[in-house]
Structure formats: structure tokens, C-alpha cells
Design a protein around this motif. Structure first.
Motif, PDB file in Angstrom:
ATOM      1  N   THR A  18       9.215  -3.723  35.497  1.00  0.00           N
ATOM      2  CA  THR A  18      10.863  -3.842  35.541  1.00  0.00           C
ATOM      3  C   THR A  18      11.550  -2.839  35.585  1.00  0.00           C
ATOM      4  O   THR A  18      11.376  -1.594  34.979  1.00  0.00           O
ATOM      5  CB  THR A  18      11.003  -4.726  34.272  1.00  0.00           C
ATOM      6  OG1 THR A  18      10.263  -5.819  34.395  1.00  0.00           O
ATOM      7  CG2 THR A  18      12.627  -5.191  34.179  1.00  0.00           C
ATOM      8  N   ALA A  20      14.178  -1.168  34.560  1.00  0.00           N
ATOM      9  CA  ALA A  20      15.142  -1.687  33.222  1.00  0.00           C
ATOM     10  C   ALA A  20      16.542  -1.067  33.340  1.00  0.00           C
ATOM     11  O   ALA A  20      17.578  -1.634  33.293  1.00  0.00           O
ATOM     12  CB  ALA A  20      14.338  -1.015  32.044  1.00  0.00           C
ATOM     13  N   GLU A  38      14.810   4.091  33.952  1.00  0.00           N
ATOM     14  CA  GLU A  38      13.645   3.646  32.988  1.00  0.00           C
ATOM     15  C   GLU A  38      12.972   2.327  33.505  1.00  0.00           C
ATOM     16  O   GLU A  38      13.641   1.787  33.896  1.00  0.00           O
ATOM     17  CB  GLU A  38      14.245   3.298  31.577  1.00  0.00           C
ATOM     18  CG  GLU A  38      14.851   4.313  30.691  1.00  0.00           C
ATOM     19  CD  GLU A  38      15.360   4.233  29.512  1.00  0.00           C
ATOM     20  OE1 GLU A  38      15.604   3.023  29.365  1.00  0.00           O
ATOM     21  OE2 GLU A  38      15.870   5.023  28.735  1.00  0.00           O
ATOM     22  N   GLU A  40      10.095  -0.259  32.929  1.00  0.00           N
ATOM     23  CA  GLU A  40       9.078  -1.161  31.846  1.00  0.00           C
ATOM     24  C   GLU A  40       7.631  -1.363  32.488  1.00  0.00           C
ATOM     25  O   GLU A  40       7.576  -2.189  33.381  1.00  0.00           O
ATOM     26  CB  GLU A  40       9.623  -2.246  31.257  1.00  0.00           C
ATOM     27  CG  GLU A  40      10.589  -2.356  30.215  1.00  0.00           C
ATOM     28  CD  GLU A  40      11.303  -3.646  29.862  1.00  0.00           C
ATOM     29  OE1 GLU A  40      12.438  -3.408  29.585  1.00  0.00           O
ATOM     30  OE2 GLU A  40      10.699  -4.542  30.085  1.00  0.00           O
ATOM     31  N   THR A  41       6.641  -0.674  31.832  1.00  0.00           N
ATOM     32  CA  THR A  41       5.370  -0.998  32.712  1.00  0.00           C
ATOM     33  C   THR A  41       4.688  -2.314  31.859  1.00  0.00           C
ATOM     34  O   THR A  41       5.254  -2.564  30.759  1.00  0.00           O
ATOM     35  CB  THR A  41       4.289   0.260  32.474  1.00  0.00           C
ATOM     36  OG1 THR A  41       4.137   0.375  31.239  1.00  0.00           O
ATOM     37  CG2 THR A  41       5.028   1.344  33.153  1.00  0.00           C
ATOM     38  N   THR A  45       8.143   1.220  27.736  1.00  0.00           N
ATOM     39  CA  THR A  45       9.127   1.632  28.892  1.00  0.00           C
ATOM     40  C   THR A  45       8.973   3.099  29.006  1.00  0.00           C
ATOM     41  O   THR A  45       8.831   3.989  28.088  1.00  0.00           O
ATOM     42  CB  THR A  45      10.479   1.497  27.986  1.00  0.00           C
ATOM     43  OG1 THR A  45      10.597   0.046  27.851  1.00  0.00           O
ATOM     44  CG2 THR A  45      11.752   1.734  28.877  1.00  0.00           C
ATOM     45  N   GLU A  47      10.225   6.701  31.280  1.00  0.00           N
ATOM     46  CA  GLU A  47      11.264   7.394  32.103  1.00  0.00           C
ATOM     47  C   GLU A  47      10.538   7.811  33.349  1.00  0.00           C
ATOM     48  O   GLU A  47       9.414   8.506  33.426  1.00  0.00           O
ATOM     49  CB  GLU A  47      11.742   8.579  31.366  1.00  0.00           C
ATOM     50  CG  GLU A  47      12.565   8.296  29.907  1.00  0.00           C
ATOM     51  CD  GLU A  47      12.925   9.422  29.176  1.00  0.00           C
ATOM     52  OE1 GLU A  47      12.333  10.501  29.310  1.00  0.00           O
ATOM     53  OE2 GLU A  47      13.903   9.159  28.198  1.00  0.00           O
TER      54      GLU A  47
ATOM     55  N   PRO B 257       5.055   6.914  27.062  1.00  0.00           N
ATOM     56  CA  PRO B 257       6.459   6.986  27.067  1.00  0.00           C
ATOM     57  C   PRO B 257       7.130   7.892  26.327  1.00  0.00           C
ATOM     58  O   PRO B 257       8.296   8.002  26.453  1.00  0.00           O
ATOM     59  CB  PRO B 257       6.751   5.469  26.516  1.00  0.00           C
ATOM     60  CG  PRO B 257       5.368   5.251  25.777  1.00  0.00           C
ATOM     61  CD  PRO B 257       4.374   6.067  26.289  1.00  0.00           C
TER      62      PRO B 257
END
Lengths: 457, 336
Positions: A18, A20, A38, A40-41, A45, A47, B257
């Protein structure tokens, strides 16, 4: 020149994600390392940073978009003053080249017909007229190490109590006197550490012999044995070999309880990159140890404390070596094949002796090395006897014998007249009490019963 | 790679400074490209980038001599480039291709070069520490005067085998330099949450191993400390610890992340302590190089990195037969 910014793969398993949030907008100037968005995997999430410098010419995927496939263009980067090309973002996402079609993996050979007898090497290991002398396993091992240390300066022995104490089991008796403390080295009680130092020394061009006081303690070092010693040749594409011998007593001794009485044959036998020897007789201890020290690969040499003091005939030849992957037939027979190795051989041979009195003729095979394993010798024998019993002290699930059963099922099924029986140690931690310990190990009577079961006699 | 000095001097020449700039920039650009190729799916699995830590390996390589050995963890791309391994071979290993250092069978964490005395590339945290001491053991055994740089992180410093190794290295006076690359985070755990001691090198003291803290964002400070450590080891005094305080800008691996630290913290390091910018400023203010000189270096590096990316895409995947090779050596290895 305009470049497309592609939806990145941000984890080893990500196929889509996504988008994001965009942290830049059209017209922004970005440089390498700036955070663009950003994403979403499947894990988190993340960067997403810019790699190239330029101006965000156009955003192709709005923030909040779900299910954006990896490698889909998500924005267009242009140079200062450059226009966004009309066809920007029209390119289809490339299939990830890592998924490039590979040729079909070779299928596992499934023999449709019973195979011909395998080619096996049954040549004698030493001249039949070689003079013999009685020697204990302990002496044979020491002589093997001493001979190899005399002929190759790179060979050294390290371990707990190997030098001044002369060996916890007196295997290294006299070696410190002959070779000095540079080559016979007492280590602290620190298996993980000295196993790693041994492997590093082998990478560095030496030929270490690392003694574990028992293989039970090598569990503390097993990461270095498997991850560092066994796998490095492969991981380095053949550049970095590890010629090292890890040796010491393995399996049950007598009344030392569960933590000091484990047979690791089936563990080490599983590892590609290792070779595993587990001899029975003094001559094989000597010949295989010399071969192990010369081998360019890591060798696990599983000895047995009870056998250390046992004497056998050892041929008195100049340079006694025994090849790996070659079984020894101790006794020829017609009715059943008994396969064993290490101290299991004593049960196998005792059982064969007693069975002969009742007219049952057993062929007894000593594997001597478990990896490589001379399965050809087993198959060839079973083609004659049509029955097989395996004997070992280790646990049953899985055992060396269960592997042999599998091999016979796949490669000699048509020759079997009865299921293969695996005689193993019992599926329990080793008890201390003398009567319980005796029953926890494999017994000669169990081997005899197994042979009677497979021969229906 | 960086010009090696043959005599001890307290100053570095303009050429040396330029060489450090170039070598650090090569690592930075190479890693950025690797991150990009990972994003495109060309690199798989784990990929641990070295961005931010460049001064550590470049400074220590400047203190090394031909024949000295190095071994490190899975965050190894920088070490390979700094010791002179071919960027094409490294990048092609990252993409799992035939032209990679391990023919595509090792990957990011498992590469080796006998020619450059680089002994890996190890994926198990701290496993390389006793291995490095073992390399030093072999050198001492042979009496060849070589030293081994054994790199590990602040996270690895909590593994028991590190202290097993400290004990034996001190006991046997092994010529090994333990380089603790303290980037302050063991994956996502800050040092103060995982490590009882503030300065990790002090853990060598009970074993009698001297050590010191080094500013890992200053390539000259690293080089100077490296020379001191090398002199100590080469003179037969046994091991030495360099705790090099550094910082990784990127996540632990590509799939990190990085929520355990603030964006501001990272940004502050990048803006105020960047090791490459520091040398760049030194070159320009000292008039050792012009903007044009540095642009030419930037251009050269970009070309090398782009060529490595191209090579890594064009090199074919390994032949299926390779699945079955290199499991056992047939002949004695010529390990140096």
C-alpha cells in the motif's frame, strides 16, 4: 532524462503493498536519501528513499492506493526544467528478473526396475601377508596422529587436557613430549570458542585436529561445526575449504547418565559438507584417522570410550590408510545382512556367532564411515541375503538404520523378502541405574531376535 | 583502493585524503545502488547496507598492509569494497549470478576472496569472532607477522563466544584486532537496552586486552587508531580492541521499518557527522582538491557503480549443475 520511480520490494517476501503516504509533492526537488513516501509492506510500514536526484515531475499512484504491485511506476523523476514525457507511467511493470525461469530441476531418479548389482570396492585395505601386531584403539589413534604430525607441519592437536594431562582418555599420550606445546595445545573449557578458532585456523591454512573431551560437549560448538566448517566451501563458490578433524568419544560409556551418553552418528551424518567416520577396529581407527587428517574437508570422527582399551590386530605397514565410503565385510553369510558401525559391531558380531550355532548364516557389514556411506555394499549383500537388520546404539527417530531402510526400500525393494528391522538404543534419555542402562542400549539378544524375525526362523 | 603508506607519518597527503574520499564514496554509492536493485526485486533475501559506517573500513584498510586478513559479519559489502574486491563480483553475488564472488551460491552475507585475504561474510552473529582469532592463530603458528582485523557489532558483543575468544586470544597472544563497529543499535535494540556496559571495549580489560574508543565518523581518527592497534599486534603483544562509534543511516536490513529511533536522530547524524562530507570539506578548505576534482571522482564512482549494476543484471544465473558442486573439496585447499 526522465526516470520512473518504481514501487519497491521492501522485504524478502513482498509482492505488493500500500502506498500509504507521499512525503513529497509534484515539483519538489529531491536528492539521494530523501524520504519520498511511506509504504506498507506485508511486514511493516517502511520509509522509501530517493536514490537519484531530480524533481518530482508527476505522481502516478495516489496515496492510499492498495495492492500496488512491486515494480509498478509510482512517480516520474525529471531533471530541473525538464517536462514530464507524455507516455510517463505507461510502461508495464517488469517481471522481477529474480523470477527468471530456471531450467527444470532434475527429477529424483525413480528406478522402474530392480537395479543391477552396484559396483562396490571390496579390495583388501592392506596386503594379506602384512605382519600383524595387537594394538588397542587408543594406541592406534595416537600413532595415526603422531605419524601425520611427523609428515605435515601444518597438523596440530588442540583440546581440553590433550597436552600436559596426556589426554582425558590418554589418547594423546606422549604427543606433547614429541611435538611440543606449539602443536599440542591445551585449551580452556570453552568448546564453542576453540571449535571456532580451529575452523579459522583451517581457513588460514593449517590442519587442526580438535579433540572434544566427549561429543556431548560439542553440542556447545555445533554452530561452528555446521555453519562455519561444513558450509563455507559451498558458500564461497569453492574458494575457502576447511580441512579439520573434530574427534572424541561418542555415545554411551558406562553409568555416566543422560547428558554424557548420546550417540551423534545420525545428527552429523545428515550434513552435506561434513564427512563422518565411526570405526570399530583398531586398524580402521588408525587407517581412517590418517585419511581424515589428510582430507581437505571437515571430518567428524566418532570414537568410543569402551573401545579405546580393546585390542585388535593392526597391520604393521608403513602408511596404513583406509578410504572413506568403503564398508568392510567382517563375516560372509547367506541368510541375512547385519549392518552396523562403531561399537554396534560388537553386538552384530556376537549375534552372528550365536546364530551360526543354530545354522543361520549372517553376513556382517561394518560401514566404518557414515558419510560417505557405502550403500552399494549393503545393497549388493541384500541382493544375496534378501533380509537386513541394522544395529546401533543411537536413538530410533531417525536413526542411521532408518536411513538404510529407506535406501533399501527405494533401491532394492524387489530383493527384500522381509521388512528391514532397525535395532537401536531405546527412545529414552540414558538412565543411570545399571540395570536400566543395560536395557536402554541395544543388546545382542535383540539383534538375534530381529534376525529370527526377518528370516522367519 | 586507498594508497597504502609504507612509513609512519602523522599527516596524510592530499592524495591519501582524496583516496579515502573516493573509497568511502564508492561504498556509499554502491550501497545506494544495492538498495535500489533490492527494491526492484533483483536482490533477494537479506541485504544489510553499510551506509553511514564507511569511515570505519576505509580508515582501517589505510592502516593495513598486504597480507593482513579481515573477517566480518553479514554487513559486509563495505569491507569487501574497501579491501579492493571487484564491485562487479560483489554486486553480481547480491543478484545471485554466475559472475558473483561465490558464483551466486553465497549471497549478500557470504562472500570471500582469498586473493584479498577477505574471509567472509558470516551470517551467524559473532561466529566470525573465534574464526578471526583462528586466522590469527594460523599466522602466529606460521610466524608470518600478519594481523587479522576481526569486525563485529555492538549486538554481537553480547554473544558468549566473543568472551571465550577474548580469553584465548589474550592467553595465546594472538595477533588479532577486535574491531567493534558500535552503530548503537543491535537490529532494533538500542545499546543501553541490551548492554550493561557503556563502553564495550572495557570488557577486554578483565582479559588483559587493551582497547580504546574511536570516532568512527572521522576516517583519519580511525586510521590513526588502526595504526596503533596494528603496531601493537605486529610486535607480538597480543590482541587489541578498537571500539569504533559509528552510525548506520539505513535500517538493520532492507525490511527494517526503523521505528526504534526518530527520523530527526538519523537526520542529525547525516547533516552534522557524515564521514564523507567531512573529508570533502577538508579537501576543499585545505585546497587539496577543487570542486572539479571532486566532481571527477563522483563521476568515476558513478560509472563504476552503474557498471557493476549492469554486470550484475547481465551475468547469467548459475548453471543448474552448480547446485551440486563445491560441497566437498577434492584436493587440499591452498588457503593462505
Amino acid at each position: 532524462m526522465a526516470t520512473e520511480i518504481l514501487m519497491p520490494a521492501l522485504s524478502p517476501t513482498m509482492e505488493e503493498g500500500t502506498l500509504a503516504k507521499w512525503l513529497v509533492k509534484e515539483g519538489d526537488t529531491v536528492s539521494s536519501g530523501d524520504i519520498l513516501a511511506e509504504i506498507e509492506t506485508d511486514k511493516a510500514t517502511m520509509e522509501f528513499e530517493a536514490v537519484d536526484e531530480g524533481v518530482i515531475g508527476k505522481i502516478l499512484i495516489e496515496e492510499g492506493s492498495e495492492g500496488v504491485k512491486v515494480n509498478t511506476p509510482i512517480a516520474v523523476l525529471v531533471e530541473e526544467g525538464e517536462d514530464v514525457p507524455a507516455d510517463a507511467g505507461q510502461s508495464a511493470p517488469d517481471a522481477a528478473p529474480a523470477e527468471a525461469p530456471a531450467a527444470d530441476a532434475p527429477a529424483v531418479a525413480a528406478p522402474a526396475e530392480a537395479p543391477a548389482a552396484p559396483q562396490t570396492d571390496s579390495s583388501p585395505d592392506w596386503p594379506s601377508d602384512a605382519p600383524m601386531a595387537s594394538q588397542t584403539v587408543r594406541e592406534a589413534l595416537r600413532d595415526a596422529m603422531a605419524e601425520e604430525m611427523r609428515s605435515d607441519e601444518a597438523v596440530f592437536l588442540m583440546g581440553e587436557e590433550v597436552a600436559e594431562y596426556q589426554g582425558a582418555y590418554k589418547i594423546s599420550q606422549g604427543l606433547l613430549d614429541e611435538f611440543g606445546d606449539k602443536r599440542v595445545i591445551d585449551t580452556p573449557i570453552t568448546e564453542h570458542g576453540f571449535a571456532g578458532i580451529g575452523v579459522g585456523a583451517a581457513f588460514g591454512g593449517l590442519r587442526p585436529i580438535v579433540e572434544f573431551m566427549t561429543f556431548n560437549f560439542a553440542m556447545q560448538a555445533i554452530d561452528q561445526i555446521i555453519n562455519s566448517a561444513a558450509k563455507t566451501l559451498y558458500m564461497s563458490g569453492g574458494q575457502m575449504g576447511c580441512p579439520i578433524v573434530f574427534r572424541g568419544p561418542n555415545g554411551a560409556a558406562a553409568r555416566v547418565g543422560a547428558q554424557h551418553s548420546q550417540d551423534y552418528a545420525a545428527w552429523y551424518m545428515q550434513i552435506p559438507g561434513l564427512k563422518v567416520a565411526m570405526p570399530y577396529s583398531a586398524a580402521d581407527y588408525k587407517g581412517l584417522m590418517k585419511t581424515a587428517i589428510r582430507d581437505p574437508n571437515p571430518v567428524i570422527f566418532l570414537e568410543n570410550e569402551i573401545l579405546y582399551g580393546r585390542a585388535f590386530d593392526v597391520p604393521q605397514v608403513d602408511d596404513l590408510t583406509v578410504p572413506f565410503g568403503k564398508a568392510r565385510i567382517w563375516r560372509e553369510g547367506e541368510d541375512v545382512t547385519i549392518v552396523s558401525f562403531g561399537i554396534g559391531m560388537q553386538y552384530a558380531l556376537e549375534a552372528a556367532e550365536k546364530l551360526a550355532e543354530d545354522g543361520i548364516s549372517a553376513e556382517v557389514i561394518d560401514l566404518r564411515t557414515l558419510r560417505p556411506m557405502d550403500t552399494g555394499a549393503i545393497i549388493k549383500s541384500v541382493m544375496k541375503t534378501n533380509r537386513c537388520v541394522t544395529v546401533e546404539e543411537g536413538w530410533p527417530q531417525p536413526s542411521v538404520g532408518s536411513y538404510i531402510s529407506g535406501v533399501l526400500m527405494q533401491e532394492a525393494f524387489d530383493y527384500l523378502d522381509a521388512p528391514v528391522i532397525n535395532c537401536t538404543g531405546k527412545d529414552v534419555p540414558m538412565p543411570y541405574a545399571a540395570n536400566l542402562e543395560k536395557h536402554a542400549l541395544v543388546t545382542t539378544d535383540e539383534v538375534i531376535k530381529a534376525v529370527r524375525d526377518v528370516t522367519y526362523r | 583502493m586507498a594508497a597504502r603508506r609504507t612509513t609512519k607519518k602523522s599527516n596524510v597527503s592530499a592524495d591519501e585524503l582524496k583516496a579515502y574520499y573516493r573509497d568511502m564514496l564508492l561504498i556509499r554509492r554502491f550501497e545506494e545502488k544495492a538498495g535500489q536493485l533490492y527494491g526492484m526485486g533483483l536482490i533477494g533475501g537479506f541485504c544489510h547496507l553499510y551506509i553511514g559506517q564507511e569511515a570505519v573500513v576505509v580508515g582501517l584498510e589505510a592502516a593495513a598492509e598486504e597480507g593482513d586478513k579481515r573477517i566480518t559479519s553479514y554487513r559486509d559489502h563495505g569491507h569487501m569494497l574497501a579491501c579492493g574486491m571487484d564491485p562487479n563480483g560483489v554486486m553480481a553475488e547480491l543478484t545471485g549470478r554466475e559472475g558473483g564472488y561465490s558464483k551466486g551460491k553465497g549471497g549478500s552475507m557470504h562472500m570471500f576472496s582469498k586473493e584479498k585475504h577477505f574471509y567472509g561474510g558470516h551470517g551467524i552473529v559473532a561466529a566470525q569472532v573465534p574464526l578471526g582469532a583462528g586466522l590469527a592463530f594460523a599466522d602466529k603458528y606460521k610466524g608470518n607477522g600478519r594481523v587479522t582485523f576481526t569486525y563485529f557489532g555492538d549486538g554481537a558483543a553480547n554473544q558468549g563466544q566473543v568472551y571465550e575468544t577474548f580469553n584465548m586470544a589474550a592467553l595465546w597472544d594472538l595477533p588479532v584486532i577486535f574491531v567493534i563497529e558500535n552503530n548503537q543499535y543491535a537490529m532494533g535494540t538500542a545499546q543501553k537496552r541490551s548492554t550493561s556496559t557503556e563502553d564495550i571495549h572495557t570488557r577486554g580489560a578483565p582479559f588483559g586486552i587493551p582497547g580504546e574508543i574511536v570516532d568512527g565518523m572521522d576516517v583519519l581518527a580511525v586510521k590513526e587508531a588502526g595504526e596503533k592497534a596494528v603496531a601493537h599486534c605486529r610486535s607480538g603483544k597480543g590482541p587489541y580492541i578498537l571500539e569504533i562509534k559509528t552510525y548506520r543511516y539505513r535500517g538493520h536490513s532492507m525490511s527494517d521499518p526503523a521505528k526504534y529511533r526518530t527520523r530527526e536522530e538519523v537526520q542529525k547524524m547525516r547533516e552534522e557527522r557524515d564521514p564523507i562530507e567531512a573529508v570533502r570539506a577538508m579537501l576543499l578548505t585545505g585546497k587539496h582538491a577543487s570542486e572539479d576534482d571532486l566532481k571527477a571522482i563522483d563521476k568515476e564512482i558513478k560509472e563504476i557503480v552503474n557498471a557493476s549494476a549492469e554486470f550484475s543484471k547481465e551475468s547469467p544465473e548459475p548453471a543448474l549443475e552448480e547446485l551440486w558442486t563445491d560441497i566437498y573439496a577434492e584436493t587440499a585447499p591452498q588457503n593462505a
